[in-house]
Design an enzyme around this catalytic site. Structure first.
Site, short mmCIF file in Angstrom:
data_model
loop_
_atom_site.label_atom_id
_atom_site.label_comp_id
_atom_site.label_asym_id
_atom_site.label_seq_id
_atom_site.Cartn_x
_atom_site.Cartn_y
_atom_site.Cartn_z
N GLU A 29 9.70 -15.65 -9.08
CA GLU A 29 8.82 -14.22 -8.85
C GLU A 29 8.48 -13.87 -10.14
OE1 GLU A 29 11.20 -11.78 -5.33
OE2 GLU A 29 12.46 -12.06 -6.94
N ARG A 73 5.92 -0.48 -5.92
CA ARG A 73 5.87 -1.22 -4.66
C ARG A 73 4.72 -2.16 -4.82
NH1 ARG A 73 7.41 2.23 -0.01
NH2 ARG A 73 5.69 1.22 0.97
N LYS A 94 6.93 -4.74 -3.64
CA LYS A 94 8.31 -4.32 -3.46
C LYS A 94 8.69 -4.20 -2.03
CE LYS A 94 12.46 -3.13 -4.70
NZ LYS A 94 13.33 -4.10 -5.27
N TRP A 119 -2.67 -2.88 -1.56
CA TRP A 119 -2.46 -4.05 -1.89
C TRP A 119 -3.06 -5.15 -0.65
CZ3 TRP A 119 0.50 -8.21 0.85
CH2 TRP A 119 1.05 -9.21 -0.15
N GLU A 137 18.88 -17.70 -4.59
CA GLU A 137 18.42 -16.65 -5.18
C GLU A 137 17.89 -16.65 -6.64
OE1 GLU A 137 17.51 -13.79 -4.04
OE2 GLU A 137 17.68 -12.35 -5.51
N ASN A 166 -2.44 2.17 5.73
CA ASN A 166 -1.35 1.30 5.31
C ASN A 166 -1.19 0.56 6.75
OD1 ASN A 166 -0.93 2.33 2.92
ND2 ASN A 166 1.36 2.84 3.18
N GLY A 167 -1.14 -0.66 6.71
CA GLY A 167 -0.98 -1.63 7.53
C GLY A 167 -2.09 -2.77 7.87
N LYS A 196 14.27 -15.78 -8.10
CA LYS A 196 14.09 -14.62 -9.14
C LYS A 196 13.11 -15.29 -10.41
CE LYS A 196 15.06 -11.57 -7.86
NZ LYS A 196 15.64 -11.55 -6.75
N CYS A 233 0.65 -1.30 0.21
CA CYS A 233 0.10 -0.01 0.11
C CYS A 233 0.96 1.15 -0.20
CB CYS A 233 -0.87 -0.12 1.16
SG CYS A 233 -2.17 -1.52 1.53
N HIS A 288 18.75 -37.32 -2.91
CA HIS A 288 18.09 -37.59 -1.68
C HIS A 288 16.32 -37.29 -1.77
CE1 HIS A 288 21.20 -39.29 0.65
NE2 HIS A 288 22.04 -38.18 0.38
#
Ligand code: G6P
Length: 609
Positions: free
Chosen positions: A489, A27, A604, A75, A482, A100-101, A486, A2, A505
């Site tokens: 995402e 964001r 973001k 969001w 990482e 926001n929150g 990527k 948000c 395994h």
């Protein structure tokens, strides 16, 4: 996540609000809205599902102009993405509010308000706040005083901005657990959740502290602390050159940011000393704290967590210092046994990630010799609340998938390893080798970027796939993690990372012609071991993509494609192999046609738990 923008001016503000929202788009969000009080103190609200462009269309079709306004990108947390759930929320056709929150006690408050006759039009937790504010305005003509009684009833995290038809020309705000910054103008003032939203109107900012409340008008800013006392908060001027967010000739911010890495790495090293690793790069009292460090506890989320995983190998191997790494959301809720003399190290691009911030706050200072943050955003909450700070110089990172922030974090982490290692027997000659590697890093990254076309060619094989496996060993295991993060995402291909030794395994059972296997194998013993796994991968129709040092003598053969990477010092390898994997994911995503810079469902900066 948000975003909030608010403006109190003597001119029309809707375009300032929309531009602010556009600047926060990176964001991540799913809906947007704005509310203005026009010259006749009428409250006018537009809310739209989808992009800010949809809100702009609504504004063009039916312009709402006025000198006071608030705006928001949402969001979704409580309630699906929809126009009804978008902010601003209103009450009694007089008050509008953005938030926001997350309000944790919203259910109880909602029941109380509904019993009193308030009608809810959304499924959000936020709507309780605006009705509480409306209720508090009964018999109270000051919206700030009313807001003070409201925040007393809230449990959870919030940054708030509200306007009231009966109090035109002013905006009140409050923060607890979510960031809120004041933009200081001339004859006009602003509020936002991120100063980036206001860079087009001011370069002067006041960062509110936890529990602060604020009233802005075009001519005044009044800040009150959690006790209700008027306080002066410092005004910070941000230099223009610190942030450029233009896309330039690049197709996507992610690609631009991948290509900015040589500059960002050099800038990070040189801002922190350049020729040597000085304790002071971490803050004034770093030397005194570092002298007492016996262990390091790293806490972070997402990509920053992977940077911490890489650093653990450096801290233990080069500095001989025990190191634990944990994702913040787990660390916070675990009963821990702390080694005496532990440094609490948080890593965060934004400096605002809610779980990382809460981990710092919950940890307190008692158990630790001190706290250090490695962050990319100056004046962010983690920066302001940590004892020591190392600022990366990545510059504004817009792509949701973090790239240059990660590699610059590794520069800070290697410098920390040197600073601590020096106290723990790291030989002078070895330190010099590491410093030389830091100097040469931008060049090795440049050589890696030159492989872009070859990496793009490899990426084509991933387009029809639904799964991918990433393997790495030792320090290259977090690099594989990482790389897989990527890919998932931005291309939405299911990707998993495994330590290479674990292939047999379990994950080997998954290998078939729909499962490409990416191996980060710079030329260590992994190559030999991988060779013995090749037949198993091949016989299951799998295809192996090996990123290997060009001097390792590994060549392509049927169902094994090798990317020859630059030969470089060991400490540079996690960085350059990550850069190669960033490019791989980028090209897969572009060819799949996904929204590379704003992948679905992701944000973001995750400022809620
Ligand atoms: C979000 C972002 C990631 C980032 C993570 C941690 O999930 O999408 O790219 O790595 O947050 O963010 P931080 O700002 O704390 O590094």
């Amino acid at each position: 996540m948000c975003g909030i923008v608010a403006a109190a001016a003597r001119r029309e503000v809707s375009e300032i609000l929309l531009e602010g929202l556009r600047r926060l788009e990176y964001r991540g969000y799913d809906s947007a809205g704005l509310a203005v009080l026009d010259d006749d103190a009428r409250l006018l609200v537009h809310k739209r599902l989808g992009k800010v462009a949809e809100l702009e269309k609504a504004q063009h079709a039916q312009p709402y102009y006025g000198p006071t306004g608030i705006a928001h990108t949402r969001w979704a947390t409580h309630g699906e993405p929809s126009a009804a759930n978008a902010h601003p929320h209103t009450s009694g056709d007089r008050i509008a509010l953005v938030h926001n929150g997350i309000i944790e006690n919203h259910s109880v408050l909602r029941q109380q308000l509904e019993a009193e006759g308030y009608v809810f039009t959304s499924a959000t937790d936020t709507e309780v706040i605006v009705h509480l504010l409306h209720r508090a305005m009964n018999g109270c003509d000051d919206i700030l005083k009313a807001m003070a009684t409201v925040v007393d009833q809230l449990e959870g995290a919030y940054a708030l901005a509200a306007i009231d038809r009966e109090n035109p020309g002013q905006i009140v705000g409050a923060r607890q657990g979510s960031p809120l910054v004041i933009g200081v103008g001339i004859g006009e003032n602003f509020m936002a959740s991120d100063q980036m939203a206001l860079r087009q109107v001011t370069d002067r900012f006041i960062y509110l502290e936890e529990g602060d409340m604020v009233r802005i008008t075009p001519a005044s800013i009044a800040v009150f602390d959690a006790q209700g006392d008027a306080v002066e908060r410092e005004t910070t001027r941000i230099a223009e050159a610190e942030e450029t967010v233009e896309l330039g000739d690049y197709d996507h911010y992610m690609l631009k940011e991948i290509y900015e890495q040589p500059r960002a790495l050099a800038a990070t090293f040189s801002a922190a000393g350049g020729h040597e690793v000085a304790d002071s790069a971490f803050g004034e009292c770093a030397a005194e704290i570092f002298d007492r460090v016996k262990a390091v506890q790293i806490v972070a989320c997402g990509t920053s967590f992977h940077a911490g995983m890489v650093a653990r190998y450096w801290l233990e191997e080069l500095a001989g210092i025990p190191c634990e790494v944990e994702v913040a959301s787990e660390f916070r809720y675990r009963k821990r046994v702390q080694i005496p003399g532990t440094l609490l190290l948080t890593i965060s691009q934004s400096g605002e990630t809610a779980d990382t911030l809460a981990a710092l706050r919950d940890a307190g200072t008692d158990d630790f010799v001190g706290s250090l943050v490695i962050a990319n955003v100056d004046n962010s909450s983690l920066v302001r609340e940590s004892d020591l700070v190392f600022l990366t110089r990545a510059g504004a990172e817009i792509g949701v998938a973090s790239t240059k922030a990660f590699t610059t974090q590794l520069v800070g982490l290697l410098m920390l390893t040197i600073a601590l290692g020096r106290r723990n027997g790291l030989p002078q000659g070895r330190e010099q080798e590491l410093v030389n590697a830091l100097h040469a890093l931008p060049d090795y990254v440049q050589q890696t970027l030159a492989l872009d076309t070859a990496i793009k060619a490899l990426s084509e094989a991933f387009i029809p796939k639904h799964h991918a496996l990433f393997l790495g060993r030792g320090i290259h295991y977090p690099v594989a993690m990482e790389g897989s993060l990527k890919l998932k995402e931005i291309s939405y291909i299911h990707a998993e990372a495994y330590p290479a030794g674990e292939l047999k395994h379990g994950p080997l059972a998954l290998v078939d012609d729909d499962m490409p296997v990416v191996a980060v194998a710079p030329g260590d013993e992994l190559l030999e071991k991988l060779k013995s796994n090749l037949e198993e991968v091949r016989s299951r129709g799998g295809e192996l993509f090996v990123f290997a040092d060009r001097q390792a003598g590994f060549t392509s053969e049927p169902r094994v494609r090798v990317l020859a990477m630059p030969h470089c010092p060991e400490v540079a390898k996690p960085i350059i192999y990550t850069v190669a994997l960033q490019l791989l994911s980028y090209h897969v995503a572009v060819q799949k046609g996904t929204d590379v810079d704003k992948p679905r469902n992701l944000a973001k900066s995750v400022t809620v738990e």
